[in-house]
Design a protein around this motif. Structure first.
Motif, mmCIF file in Angstrom:
data_model
loop_
_atom_site.group_PDB
_atom_site.id
_atom_site.type_symbol
_atom_site.label_atom_id
_atom_site.label_comp_id
_atom_site.label_asym_id
_atom_site.label_seq_id
_atom_site.Cartn_x
_atom_site.Cartn_y
_atom_site.Cartn_z
ATOM 1 N N LEU A 155 0.826 -1.202 0.000
ATOM 2 C CA LEU A 155 0.000 0.000 0.000
ATOM 3 C C LEU A 155 0.864 1.257 0.000
ATOM 4 O O LEU A 155 0.573 2.219 -0.715
ATOM 5 C CB LEU A 155 -0.967 0.015 1.186
ATOM 6 C CG LEU A 155 -1.934 1.188 1.155
ATOM 7 C CD1 LEU A 155 -2.809 1.134 -0.102
ATOM 8 C CD2 LEU A 155 -2.799 1.202 2.377
ATOM 9 N N ARG A 156 1.928 1.250 0.783
ATOM 10 C CA ARG A 156 2.835 2.416 0.772
ATOM 11 C C ARG A 156 3.383 2.646 -0.626
ATOM 12 O O ARG A 156 3.447 3.773 -1.111
ATOM 13 C CB ARG A 156 3.988 2.230 1.769
ATOM 14 C CG ARG A 156 3.571 2.362 3.223
ATOM 15 C CD ARG A 156 4.758 2.493 4.141
ATOM 16 N NE ARG A 156 5.770 1.471 3.958
ATOM 17 C CZ ARG A 156 5.862 0.356 4.680
ATOM 18 N NH1 ARG A 156 4.977 0.114 5.645
ATOM 19 N NH2 ARG A 156 6.825 -0.510 4.465
ATOM 20 N N ARG A 157 3.772 1.577 -1.295
ATOM 21 C CA ARG A 157 4.306 1.679 -2.660
ATOM 22 C C ARG A 157 3.237 2.214 -3.621
ATOM 23 O O ARG A 157 3.497 3.098 -4.434
ATOM 24 C CB ARG A 157 4.818 0.312 -3.105
ATOM 25 C CG ARG A 157 5.666 0.331 -4.344
ATOM 26 C CD ARG A 157 6.343 -1.006 -4.677
ATOM 27 N NE ARG A 157 5.879 -2.203 -3.983
ATOM 28 C CZ ARG A 157 6.444 -2.718 -2.886
ATOM 29 N NH1 ARG A 157 7.470 -2.138 -2.320
ATOM 30 N NH2 ARG A 157 5.955 -3.817 -2.338
ATOM 31 N N ALA A 158 2.018 1.708 -3.516
ATOM 32 C CA ALA A 158 0.929 2.157 -4.393
ATOM 33 C C ALA A 158 0.615 3.635 -4.161
ATOM 34 O O ALA A 158 0.435 4.396 -5.125
ATOM 35 C CB ALA A 158 -0.316 1.302 -4.179
ATOM 36 N N LEU A 159 0.539 4.037 -2.885
ATOM 37 C CA LEU A 159 0.275 5.447 -2.582
ATOM 38 C C LEU A 159 1.388 6.338 -3.125
ATOM 39 O O LEU A 159 1.124 7.396 -3.701
ATOM 40 C CB LEU A 159 0.128 5.655 -1.073
ATOM 41 C CG LEU A 159 -1.158 5.160 -0.442
ATOM 42 C CD1 LEU A 159 -1.100 5.302 1.072
ATOM 43 C CD2 LEU A 159 -2.357 5.890 -1.008
ATOM 44 N N ARG A 166 3.804 18.120 -8.204
ATOM 45 C CA ARG A 166 3.952 18.962 -7.005
ATOM 46 C C ARG A 166 4.181 18.162 -5.727
ATOM 47 O O ARG A 166 4.445 18.740 -4.681
ATOM 48 C CB ARG A 166 2.755 19.892 -6.861
ATOM 49 C CG ARG A 166 1.433 19.191 -6.636
ATOM 50 C CD ARG A 166 0.262 20.163 -6.798
ATOM 51 N NE ARG A 166 -1.001 19.503 -6.761
ATOM 52 C CZ ARG A 166 -1.601 18.939 -7.804
ATOM 53 N NH1 ARG A 166 -1.029 18.952 -8.976
ATOM 54 N NH2 ARG A 166 -2.774 18.365 -7.676
ATOM 55 N N TYR A 167 4.074 16.827 -5.784
ATOM 56 C CA TYR A 167 4.240 15.996 -4.591
ATOM 57 C C TYR A 167 5.489 15.145 -4.666
ATOM 58 O O TYR A 167 5.854 14.644 -5.722
ATOM 59 C CB TYR A 167 3.050 15.038 -4.403
ATOM 60 C CG TYR A 167 1.720 15.698 -4.278
ATOM 61 C CD1 TYR A 167 1.555 16.862 -3.533
ATOM 62 C CD2 TYR A 167 0.605 15.165 -4.890
ATOM 63 C CE1 TYR A 167 0.322 17.466 -3.418
ATOM 64 C CE2 TYR A 167 -0.640 15.761 -4.776
ATOM 65 C CZ TYR A 167 -0.772 16.909 -4.051
ATOM 66 O OH TYR A 167 -1.993 17.501 -3.934
ATOM 67 N N THR A 168 6.097 14.941 -3.507
ATOM 68 C CA THR A 168 7.150 13.944 -3.370
ATOM 69 C C THR A 168 6.948 13.236 -2.033
ATOM 70 O O THR A 168 6.536 13.856 -1.059
ATOM 71 C CB THR A 168 8.557 14.566 -3.459
ATOM 72 O OG1 THR A 168 9.527 13.525 -3.473
ATOM 73 C CG2 THR A 168 8.845 15.508 -2.300
ATOM 74 N N VAL A 169 7.173 11.949 -2.022
ATOM 75 C CA VAL A 169 7.083 11.189 -0.784
ATOM 76 C C VAL A 169 8.458 11.254 -0.131
ATOM 77 O O VAL A 169 9.438 10.750 -0.669
ATOM 78 C CB VAL A 169 6.632 9.739 -1.042
ATOM 79 C CG1 VAL A 169 6.679 8.921 0.236
ATOM 80 C CG2 VAL A 169 5.229 9.727 -1.640
ATOM 81 N N CYS A 170 8.524 11.912 1.018
ATOM 82 C CA CYS A 170 9.806 12.133 1.701
ATOM 83 C C CYS A 170 10.152 11.003 2.648
ATOM 84 O O CYS A 170 11.292 10.904 3.099
ATOM 85 C CB CYS A 170 9.809 13.466 2.434
ATOM 86 S SG CYS A 170 8.641 13.564 3.808
ATOM 87 N N GLY A 171 9.168 10.156 2.972
ATOM 88 C CA GLY A 171 9.443 9.064 3.892
ATOM 89 C C GLY A 171 8.281 8.114 3.991
ATOM 90 O O GLY A 171 7.179 8.393 3.526
ATOM 91 N N LYS A 172 8.558 6.972 4.601
ATOM 92 C CA LYS A 172 7.532 5.959 4.831
ATOM 93 C C LYS A 172 7.748 5.360 6.200
ATOM 94 O O LYS A 172 8.866 5.372 6.726
ATOM 95 C CB LYS A 172 7.579 4.891 3.749
ATOM 96 C CG LYS A 172 8.890 4.151 3.697
ATOM 97 C CD LYS A 172 8.920 3.145 2.573
ATOM 98 C CE LYS A 172 10.301 2.516 2.546
ATOM 99 N NZ LYS A 172 10.343 1.115 2.414
ATOM 100 N N ALA A 173 6.666 4.882 6.769
ATOM 101 C CA ALA A 173 6.723 4.266 8.093
ATOM 102 C C ALA A 173 5.759 3.093 8.125
ATOM 103 O O ALA A 173 4.675 3.163 7.552
ATOM 104 C CB ALA A 173 6.357 5.290 9.161
ATOM 105 N N GLY A 174 6.167 2.017 8.812
ATOM 106 C CA GLY A 174 5.337 0.831 8.906
ATOM 107 C C GLY A 174 4.685 0.634 10.253
ATOM 108 O O GLY A 174 4.002 -0.353 10.471
ATOM 109 N N SER A 175 4.899 1.590 11.162
ATOM 110 C CA SER A 175 4.310 1.497 12.504
ATOM 111 C C SER A 175 4.074 2.904 13.035
ATOM 112 O O SER A 175 4.602 3.883 12.489
ATOM 113 C CB SER A 175 5.252 0.739 13.445
ATOM 114 O OG SER A 175 6.402 1.519 13.729
#
Length: 141
Positions: free
Chosen positions: A20-24, A33-42
């Motif tokens: 889901l994180r990858r899909a989002l 205009r968007y960049t994903v700066c980080g991800k978290a699993g908890s």
């Protein structure tokens, strides 16, 4: 939000599903205009990442392994009280929406909603307004 037109809005995605994180990320980064700066699993990772990265927006799952999204948001608000948070969850009830709104979460979108709805929610929350929508696309509160 970002301060210059050339800057991209930085988004942190917190969800316990790698897929889901990858899909989002893929959906969000189709928008220049968007960049994903980080991800978290908890929840704990989300808090740490929000503190370190200072994103413009956090997309936060309600149910994660160590703590729920409500407690995670409460803890983020202790050091970043105005950080926009958009809750994204398969669990969706009036009680969830009311609790999210009460603690200061700016939006709540049900997983399974369209990508357009997700992008609308991101834009609305970043614009300083609340966005609470069900999968049916009806405004709840």
């Amino acid at each position: 939000m970002t301060s210059t037109m050339s800057s991209r809005t930085r988004i942190l995605i917190a969800d316990d599903s790698d897929d889901l994180r990858r899909a989002l990320r893929n959906v969000l980064e189709t928008q220049p205009r968007y960049t994903v700066c980080g991800k978290a699993g908890s929840g704990a990772e989300a808090i740490s990442s929000a503190r370190e990265l200072k994103p413009d927006l956090v997309i936060l799952d309600l149910h994660m392994p160590d703590m729920d999204g409500f407690e995670t948001a409460r803890q983020i608000f202790t050091f970043a009280p105005s950080m926009p948070i958009l809750m994204f969850s398969i669990y969706f009830s009036t009680q969830h929406l009311q609790e999210a709104h009460k603690i200061g979460i700016r939006g709540f979108i049900q997983k399974g909603s369209s990508f357009e709805t997700l992008l609308d929610g991101v834009e609305t929350v970043l614009g300083g307004q609340d966005f609470f929508l069900a999968k049916s696309e009806d405004v709840i509160i």
